[in-house]
Design a protein around this motif. Sequence first.
Motif, PDB file in Angstrom:
ATOM      1  N   ALA A 205       0.837  -1.201   0.000  1.00  0.00           N
ATOM      2  CA  ALA A 205       0.000   0.000   0.000  1.00  0.00           C
ATOM      3  C   ALA A 205       0.873   1.253   0.000  1.00  0.00           C
ATOM      4  N   CYS A 206       0.403   2.266   0.682  1.00  0.00           N
ATOM      5  CA  CYS A 206       1.041   3.589   0.660  1.00  0.00           C
ATOM      6  C   CYS A 206       2.542   3.518   0.946  1.00  0.00           C
ATOM      7  N   CYS A 207       2.929   2.707   1.946  1.00  0.00           N
ATOM      8  CA  CYS A 207       4.323   2.672   2.361  1.00  0.00           C
ATOM      9  C   CYS A 207       5.227   2.193   1.237  1.00  0.00           C
ATOM     10  N   SER A 208       4.661   1.454   0.274  1.00  0.00           N
ATOM     11  CA  SER A 208       5.515   0.950  -0.800  1.00  0.00           C
ATOM     12  C   SER A 208       6.034   2.097  -1.659  1.00  0.00           C
ATOM     13  N   ILE A 209       5.290   3.215  -1.705  1.00  0.00           N
ATOM     14  CA  ILE A 209       5.773   4.360  -2.472  1.00  0.00           C
ATOM     15  C   ILE A 209       7.001   4.952  -1.776  1.00  0.00           C
ATOM     16  N   GLU A 210       6.971   4.950  -0.434  1.00  0.00           N
ATOM     17  CA  GLU A 210       8.143   5.428   0.286  1.00  0.00           C
ATOM     18  C   GLU A 210       9.294   4.436   0.159  1.00  0.00           C
ATOM     19  N   MET A 211       8.953   3.156   0.042  1.00  0.00           N
ATOM     20  CA  MET A 211      10.001   2.155  -0.192  1.00  0.00           C
ATOM     21  C   MET A 211      10.665   2.405  -1.545  1.00  0.00           C
ATOM     22  N   MET A 212       9.827   2.749  -2.546  1.00  0.00           N
ATOM     23  CA  MET A 212      10.392   3.067  -3.859  1.00  0.00           C
ATOM     24  C   MET A 212      11.254   4.315  -3.777  1.00  0.00           C
ATOM     25  N   ALA A 213      10.781   5.315  -3.022  1.00  0.00           N
ATOM     26  CA  ALA A 213      11.551   6.544  -2.876  1.00  0.00           C
ATOM     27  C   ALA A 213      12.886   6.244  -2.205  1.00  0.00           C
ATOM     28  N   THR A 214      12.875   5.332  -1.228  1.00  0.00           N
ATOM     29  CA  THR A 214      14.115   4.990  -0.542  1.00  0.00           C
ATOM     30  C   THR A 214      15.060   4.263  -1.485  1.00  0.00           C
ATOM     31  N   GLY A 215      14.503   3.519  -2.399  1.00  0.00           N
ATOM     32  CA  GLY A 215      15.351   2.816  -3.356  1.00  0.00           C
ATOM     33  C   GLY A 215      15.867   3.709  -4.467  1.00  0.00           C
ATOM     34  N   ALA A 216      15.238   4.873  -4.650  1.00  0.00           N
ATOM     35  CA  ALA A 216      15.585   5.727  -5.787  1.00  0.00           C
ATOM     36  C   ALA A 216      16.708   6.692  -5.445  1.00  0.00           C
ATOM     37  N   SER A 217      16.866   7.698  -6.284  1.00  0.00           N
ATOM     38  CA  SER A 217      18.111   8.457  -6.308  1.00  0.00           C
ATOM     39  C   SER A 217      18.500   9.143  -4.997  1.00  0.00           C
ATOM     40  N   ARG A 218      17.569   9.796  -4.305  1.00  0.00           N
ATOM     41  CA  ARG A 218      18.038  10.601  -3.178  1.00  0.00           C
ATOM     42  C   ARG A 218      18.517   9.747  -2.005  1.00  0.00           C
ATOM     43  N   TYR A 219      17.777   8.702  -1.680  1.00  0.00           N
ATOM     44  CA  TYR A 219      18.111   7.940  -0.462  1.00  0.00           C
ATOM     45  C   TYR A 219      18.984   6.733  -0.757  1.00  0.00           C
ATOM     46  N   ASP A 220      18.738   6.068  -1.854  1.00  0.00           N
ATOM     47  CA  ASP A 220      19.640   5.050  -2.363  1.00  0.00           C
ATOM     48  C   ASP A 220      19.881   3.875  -1.418  1.00  0.00           C
ATOM     49  N   PHE A 221      19.012   2.909  -1.493  1.00  0.00           N
ATOM     50  CA  PHE A 221      19.137   1.679  -0.709  1.00  0.00           C
ATOM     51  C   PHE A 221      20.449   0.934  -0.990  1.00  0.00           C
ATOM     52  N   ASP A 222      20.925   1.051  -2.222  1.00  0.00           N
ATOM     53  CA  ASP A 222      22.072   0.241  -2.638  1.00  0.00           C
ATOM     54  C   ASP A 222      23.294   0.442  -1.749  1.00  0.00           C
ATOM     55  N   ARG A 223      23.378   1.633  -1.146  1.00  0.00           N
ATOM     56  CA  ARG A 223      24.530   1.912  -0.283  1.00  0.00           C
ATOM     57  C   ARG A 223      24.644   0.905   0.852  1.00  0.00           C
ATOM     58  N   PHE A 224      23.513   0.343   1.254  1.00  0.00           N
ATOM     59  CA  PHE A 224      23.524  -0.576   2.385  1.00  0.00           C
ATOM     60  C   PHE A 224      23.483  -2.032   1.923  1.00  0.00           C
ATOM     61  N   GLY A 225      23.704  -2.220   0.644  1.00  0.00           N
ATOM     62  CA  GLY A 225      23.695  -3.580   0.124  1.00  0.00           C
ATOM     63  C   GLY A 225      22.308  -4.109  -0.138  1.00  0.00           C
ATOM     64  N   LEU A 226      21.313  -3.225  -0.141  1.00  0.00           N
ATOM     65  CA  LEU A 226      19.944  -3.666  -0.378  1.00  0.00           C
ATOM     66  C   LEU A 226      19.600  -3.533  -1.847  1.00  0.00           C
ATOM     67  N   ILE A 227      19.290  -4.637  -2.455  1.00  0.00           N
ATOM     68  CA  ILE A 227      18.905  -4.633  -3.857  1.00  0.00           C
ATOM     69  C   ILE A 227      17.582  -5.383  -3.950  1.00  0.00           C
ATOM     70  N   TYR A 228      16.664  -4.865  -4.744  1.00  0.00           N
ATOM     71  CA  TYR A 228      15.373  -5.544  -4.790  1.00  0.00           C
ATOM     72  C   TYR A 228      15.405  -6.738  -5.735  1.00  0.00           C
ATOM     73  N   ARG A 229      14.636  -7.723  -5.351  1.00  0.00           N
ATOM     74  CA  ARG A 229      14.459  -8.906  -6.180  1.00  0.00           C
ATOM     75  C   ARG A 229      12.968  -9.090  -6.440  1.00  0.00           C
ATOM     76  N   GLY A 230      12.658  -9.555  -7.631  1.00  0.00           N
ATOM     77  CA  GLY A 230      11.255  -9.756  -7.949  1.00  0.00           C
ATOM     78  C   GLY A 230      10.690 -11.028  -7.350  1.00  0.00           C
ATOM     79  N   SER A 231      11.552 -11.971  -7.041  1.00  0.00           N
ATOM     80  CA  SER A 231      11.073 -13.278  -6.601  1.00  0.00           C
ATOM     81  C   SER A 231      11.388 -13.504  -5.130  1.00  0.00           C
ATOM     82  N   PRO A 232      10.468 -14.092  -4.380  1.00  0.00           N
ATOM     83  CA  PRO A 232      10.745 -14.363  -2.968  1.00  0.00           C
ATOM     84  C   PRO A 232      11.886 -15.356  -2.775  1.00  0.00           C
ATOM     85  N   ARG A 233      12.109 -16.212  -3.763  1.00  0.00           N
ATOM     86  CA  ARG A 233      13.118 -17.258  -3.587  1.00  0.00           C
ATOM     87  C   ARG A 233      14.537 -16.708  -3.595  1.00  0.00           C
ATOM     88  N   GLN A 234      14.688 -15.488  -4.078  1.00  0.00           N
ATOM     89  CA  GLN A 234      16.020 -14.886  -4.102  1.00  0.00           C
ATOM     90  C   GLN A 234      16.180 -13.834  -3.011  1.00  0.00           C
TER      91      GLN A 234
END
Lengths: 377, 153, 161
Positions: free
Chosen positions: C37-66
């Motif tokens: 829901a709503c929080c997923s938009i903030e999750m996307m914002a955190t993954g995008a340019s300004r906050y950048d999840f990648d710095r912490f080793g967080l990369i999104y995966r489409g599948s739960p198995r990965q």
Amino acid sequence: MTTAEKTATQSEEVLEQVLTVNFGPQHPSTHGVLRVVARIRGEYLQDAEPDLGYLHRCFEKIAEGWTYPQIVPLTDRLDYLAAITNEWAYVLAVEKLLGLQVPERAEYIRVIVGELQRILSHLLWMGAYALDLGATTPFLYVFQERERLYDLMQLVTGARMTYNYLRIGGVKRDLPPEFFPLLEKALDNVLKVADEYQALVLENVIFQARTKGIGVLPPDLARQYAISGPMLRGSGVAWDLRRSEPYSVYDRFDFAVPTGQNGDCYDRAVCRVEEIRQSARIIRQAVAGLPAGEVRAKVPAAIRPPAGEVYTAIESPRGELGVYLVSDGGPQPYRLKWRAPSFVNLQVLPEIARGAKVADFIAILGSIDIILGEVDR
Amino acid sequence: MNLEAFLTEVKSRFPGASFEQAGQDWVLRVPAAEWEAVAGYLAGHGPRFDYLSSLTAVDRGDRLELVLHLRALAAGERLTVKTDLNREQPEVASVTGIWKTANWHEREVYDLFGVVFRGHPKLRRILLAEDFEGHPLRKDYVDPRRRKVEGQA
Amino acid sequence: MDLIHAPFVPGVIQTTVDQVINWSRKSSLWYMLYGIACCSIEMMATGASRYDFDRFGLIYRGSPRQSDLMLVTGNVNLKMAKVLKQLYDQMAEPKWVIAVGSCAVSGGPFRGSYNMVDGVDQVVPVDVYLPGCPPRPEALLDAVLKLQRKIMRPQRQGVAS
């Protein structure tokens, strides 16, 4: 028969078969928790039946137990990408029931934040749609811009996404003076991003190949399904509630209603990008004509609208957002029906996806621009 | 032709119907038996109400009220149409044949209010799970999960 | 049972191995792309340019198995609860869950209504509770840092701030 021949016959048999494929509710391209049960034959879709309800949050029932002002923040959570337009539709309904006159300055402020919200929503759609089609970069571009606009909204309302800014009878507080120079700069940037997006994505041959002639929605079918918003306008019907049924002070602004010709995914995308430019135009006019005065009408502490009912509709980024409000004279609504544009627009999906290739299905679904919070309520 | 004249014409054709003006909106009331016939007439005659904005229901305590919000895109008119249904066995003809958009709206009303639409192509729950019991938007709905703790809160 | 929940009998070499394993785990938390829901938009914002999840080793995966990390970004209703449990079961051990936002923590404004699960911890075990409606990206990053600290010291109850 050799093994190779056997395999060939088998794969031909598979191609002839109709497979039922489950899609979602956890899937990166459904923009939330939509589930679609697709029936495919080879590479082609025979049918795609959406299955809703994975985000049904009982909004309409909860609203029957809360007081009128309490419901304003709750509406933020429906279409969470355009919280202001939700609040607006709701307070407009209550104000109509109360027969309340909203101060003119408040109306202008509502237009400014409402159109900012439209820009924010369309920006996200632009990024997400490019992502759906395989382009990652535009997503990062638009988020950069969205963050700047979020800062602006935060300056006004104190929140990034769920604002609770509109009040029955006006808005929470006046725009701060430092808002205006920042807004001017932000609008310049937005227009730049829209031009960039046009050059980078809309005029891109790959994008055009993926969207032109895909998911065609003829205008008659659109009317049959009561489609609204950029989807309807993409099919060539110039229907915009801001123009055809002006609410608030929209009759005072000069803006165009962009329409498409073919009703395909590409036309819908073009309409949305053009709407960003038109919204910027409206904001500039509203800032120039912003009258002085109060931002909130005198409203009794306990709001009890007289018994009666009202249906109001406004143009949200996704289309006709209608609120049907029934009052029995008590402090809580007797019934609150939310006519969500995403819910209605999504219904046409099986019609326009039938016969499409599986890969195009994502392009079609993305072009509808659904928000599941609003679809399921 | 203005809307009032058209509604008078509707009334002469369907004697059970009545209309009134509430604020700026016109409300047409029809008996449940003529629901589909009136809807078909509205869609094809006069200003041609070709656009069904919303279809919903209200639980009035003693009856269920079915409400249509119609628009005529070309003429720019708006009309509300209502009918009353028996609360115990609410049943009415489906209008999906007239406006395709009614399909999901009717499923939603079936899901949340329990109204049965005759002739609907696929009348199933739409928002709630198939095994959900009851119709929660009715005023007397009690959540079986909460019944135990009632009075404690 | 995985290494984290049942560490070796403490010994100098073994604890060091634990440390290395935990360090590598916390540094590459792959999260499942599962916006509710709503929080997923903030999750996307955190993954995008300004906050950048990648710095912490967080990369999104489409599948739960990965994925190692499930961010429950929204309210879970009765229909979704079954899906959520299934997705959690599909994730490989070791796995962690952050309940993002008031709805996932306790039901939020929708608590107590007819179709809701009041808090995702009724369905899956939650490691970090993050309140907010929706929480800001900074708060989401803080929750991830807290989780990383928890991964490094599995024997401690709760998270030292």
